[in-house]
Design a protein around this motif. Structure first.
Motif, short mmCIF file in Angstrom:
data_model
loop_
_atom_site.label_atom_id
_atom_site.label_comp_id
_atom_site.label_asym_id
_atom_site.label_seq_id
_atom_site.Cartn_x
_atom_site.Cartn_y
_atom_site.Cartn_z
N MET A 34 -10.12 0.45 3.34
CA MET A 34 -9.01 -0.49 3.41
C MET A 34 -7.70 0.19 2.99
SD MET A 34 -11.00 -3.58 1.67
CE MET A 34 -12.44 -4.28 2.42
N PHE A 66 -6.89 -4.48 -8.99
CA PHE A 66 -7.06 -5.23 -7.74
C PHE A 66 -7.84 -4.45 -6.69
CE2 PHE A 66 -3.60 -7.22 -9.93
CZ PHE A 66 -3.75 -8.57 -9.67
N ASP A 113 -8.14 -5.42 4.85
CA ASP A 113 -8.11 -5.95 3.49
C ASP A 113 -9.09 -7.12 3.37
OD1 ASP A 113 -6.33 -4.13 2.70
OD2 ASP A 113 -4.62 -5.47 2.51
N MET A 142 0.84 -1.20 0.00
CA MET A 142 0.00 0.00 0.00
C MET A 142 0.88 1.24 0.00
SD MET A 142 -2.82 -1.40 -0.02
CE MET A 142 -3.60 0.19 -0.05
N GLN A 196 1.36 -6.76 -3.86
CA GLN A 196 1.01 -7.64 -2.76
C GLN A 196 1.03 -9.07 -3.27
OE1 GLN A 196 -2.79 -5.77 -1.69
NE2 GLN A 196 -1.87 -5.41 0.32
N ARG A 239 -7.19 2.23 0.81
CA ARG A 239 -7.13 2.63 -0.59
C ARG A 239 -7.98 3.87 -0.73
NH1 ARG A 239 -6.66 -2.51 0.07
NH2 ARG A 239 -5.35 -3.77 -1.28
#
Lengths: 472, 216
Positions: B157, A379, A416, A181, A253, B159
């Protein structure tokens, strides 16, 4: 105090919390779990209710709050803390506090000095170089100053040009981030400043830390790991082989991990693959011995197309993919190796009890990370409800999941959208691949979100990439 | 539009709200000297810098955290059996009956009067950097909105995605989200007042100010 008299606080959530609970039960240890309001439906809560004894489940305000964990440990009578991965796993201050407070607890991980030494990337690189181990170039520490950041980026571009790299690039990443991230690539020094500012602002919002790392990105490489295990004496580290984690999302990832790291018996490489595997395990063990490494850890390497390895970093914790190494490992010929149980056992002070000569490897292991995400759309995580999740049981398959298969499950937006880890074993690469595809084809994974759109997952991506595993 | 008189009457008919004061984190609870039926006050002062009535303290790792009433009202129940015990985060400790204040009534009415821009997804929301600067410097009402402008950063999350404003032009009259807290899909983020309705909204505010009697 004997090992079986300990009580372990599981300071984590989801799949890893479940695996720690299972390892505790295998060792006959009591445990305590924690959860937050968001996570009330998670499998680790359920397993703690079902299998836990007295004082085995507490609701806390946050997994990130050390005071909360210490208060629970005291009330529950815990004697040790297992941090899992993420959260406090690589926080030496937490490890130090745990082991130095009035009511002392055992931190199940390396001692805080080791975490501090290897968590500091300058130190790790210095140590590596002193032992003749090659390392990846880049900023050795988080950078907080824009001018300095630009200077480092400039020098990395120049370095790559000297190396004859046609399209040099640098990676800008949030220092406090992880798991891919907050990373961006920069191809042009003129664009560097805006990317740097974007990442810095992102890091400040998400992690309350503006530190940014500037690194060289080596394109066209394989990502390998060495699993190291060492007891509290710190003198007898052994390795549980290598893993290849090169199949990743665009955000870098990991998605598929394979043990061993290369397979020269069935695939031809442009370099001596067996020699590379020997070199990285020997380098890793040499470093472990040098620092007196005293629990489980992973040495992460990148291997370039011409077969040169560079040390990237050391992860002073158990990793998600530990199970794929365990599945091919045999101790004195015995199957059923559990690296998390070994971590707890040696963490509580037992000697390892075997040496490198007792560890052998058999077959090939594949680990798939099943995630609710859209691989075709960078993703992007998918959020919604999982209402159908199941798979046929197989002797060669191990599933680790916190998602219930008999109840619908709402994916929390806090974390996640990882759903499960599937570990597959085959006697050779061909059989492991075949079984992997069979598993993915028979897996049921369904759901929908608020808008009624069907669940998106990476199953197709995993299947498509199974064909190219271990090829380089 | 809507009938403010009717709305005010509806609120007057049931002017109470139950507030549950829960443990913010784990710890050992000690109740303060509060009894069922006694009056408590919420935070006061220009910046709400004076704390409300002390209800309990919760001790964890040798730190005592005072728990104050967040609103004024009457104590309905004290869960006294928890005295001296270790409680989990989120455990209810005290129930209060709260009489709605002017500001709260106003907020309820404004939610009906303003154009609400709602959260499309459950996520954390932040003002976009340019807007954020303005909000911090001179308040949310200094931001004038128009269709398509970059207004929010939506974070899920870890993002992030930017979120553009859509709706009538106007100024931000109310902000409904908190920093670093999740907002559910469909919940309002901001209330927007178009310039031609500004006087109307001000009338509503004046009316509530005069008509609503705050009780002790």
């Amino acid at each position: 105090m004997q090992t079986k008299d300990h009580k372990v606080l599981v300071a984590n959530r989801g799949e890893i919390a479940i695996r720690i609970v299972q390892a505790c039960r295998k060792l006959g240890l009591a445990f305590t779990c924690v959860y937050t309001a968001e996570d009330a439906a998670s499998g680790h809560v359920r397993i703690a209710r079902e299998l836990g004894g007295d004082k085995s489940l507490y609701r806390v305000s946050s997994y990130h709050d050390a005071n909360e964990l210490m208060a629970v440990a005291d009330d529950a009578g815990a004697t040790a803390v297992h941090p899992g991965y993420g959260f406090f796993a690589e926080d030496y201050r937490f490890a130090r506090r745990v082991s130095q407070r009035d009511r002392k607890l055992i931190f199940i991980g390396p001692s805080w000095r080791v975490i501090r030494e290897l968590g500091d990337k300058i130190n790790t690189k210095r140590l590596a170089r002193s032992l003749g181990v090659p390392t990846v170039p880049g900023s050795d520490r988080p950078i907080y100053d824009e001018m300095e950041a630009e200077k480092v980026a400039q020098s990395l571009f120049e370095f790559q040009e000297q190396q004859g790299i046609r399209k040099p690039l640098v990676l800008v990443k949030a220092s406090a981030g992880g798991g891919g991230m907050g990373i961006e690539e920069v191809y042009d020094i003129d664009l560097f400043r805006s990317v740097y500012r974007r990442i810095r602002n992102y890091a400040l919002r998400q992690f309350k830390d503006e530190g940014v790392l500037i690194e060289q990105r080596i394109r066209d490489f394989n990502h390998l790991e060495v699993q190291v295990v060492s007891d509290r004496s710190g003198r007898n580290p052994v390795h549980f082989g290598t893993r290849n984690c090169s199949i990743q999302s665009t955000g870098l990832q990991k998605r598929i991990e394979i043990a061993p790291g290369f397979d020269p018996s069935s695939i031809e490489y442009g370099f001596d693959a067996a020699q590379v595997l020997r070199d990285i395990t020997q380098h890793s063990l040499a470093m472990a011995r040098k620092v007196g490494y005293d629990n489980v850890g992973t040495w992460e390497w990148i291997v370039t197309r011409d077969g040169r390895p560079f040390l990237m970093e050391v992860n002073t914790r158990i990793q998600v993919e530990n199970g794929v190494s365990a599945t091919i490992a045999r101790v004195r010929g015995q199957k059923g190796v559990d690296i998390i149980a070994e971590q707890i056992r040696i963490g509580l002070g037992e000697p390892l009890g075997y040496g490198q000569e007792d560890i052998t490897f058999e077959g090939v292991g594949i680990e798939y990370r099943l995630i609710a995400e859209d691989p075709d759309n960078r993703f992007t995580p998918w959020v919604g409800r999982v209402d159908g999740f199941g798979w046929p049981e197989r002797p060669w398959l191990a599933m680790h999941t916190h998602v219930p298969s008999d109840d619908p499950y709402d994916i929390p937006t806090e974390f996640d959208p990882n759903l499960a880890l599937a570990i597959i074993w085959g006697k050779d690469l061909a059989e492991a691949r075949e079984r992997g595809v069979e598993f993915l084809d028979t897996l049921v994974l369904e759901g929908a979100n608020n808008a009624g759109e069907p669940l998106r997952s990476n199953v197709r991506f995993l299947r498509d990439n199974t064909g190219r595993i271990l090829k380089f | 539009m809507f009938d403010i008189t009717q709305l005010l009457d509806e609120i007057k008919a049931s002017p109470y709200e139950e507030i549950v004061v829960a443990a913010p984190h784990t710890g050992v609870v000690t109740f303060a000297d509060v009894r069922e039926g006694s009056r408590v006050i919420g935070p006061s002062g220009t910046w709400k810098e004076k704390k409300g009535t002390l209800l309990a303290t919760i001790e964890r790792e040798r730190n005592q955290k005072p728990i104050h009433a967040v609103e004024k009202g009457e104590v309905k129940e004290v869960l006294r059996h928890l005295e001296g015990t270790f409680v989990e985060a989120g455990t209810p400790l005290v129930r209060l009956r709260h009489f709605l204040s002017k500001d709260e009534v106003l907020a309820i009415i404004l939610k009906k009067a303003l154009h609400l821009f709602v959260a499309p997804e459950r996520a954390k929301y932040y003002f976009a950097p340019d807007v954020d600067k303005k909000v911090k410097a001179s308040g949310a009402s200094s931001v004038s909105l128009h269709e398509g402008m970059d207004l929010f950063i939506m974070s899920r999350m870890k993002r992030e995605a930017s979120l553009a404003y859509s709706g009538p032009s106007g100024v931000i009259y109310a902000v409904y989200f908190q920093h670093n807290e999740n907002v559910d899909a469909g919940q309002p983020l901001i209330g927007v007042c178009p310039p031609d309705q500004l006087s109307l909204i001000e009338d509503v505010v004046a009316r509530v100010q005069t008509e609503w009697e705050e009780r002790e």
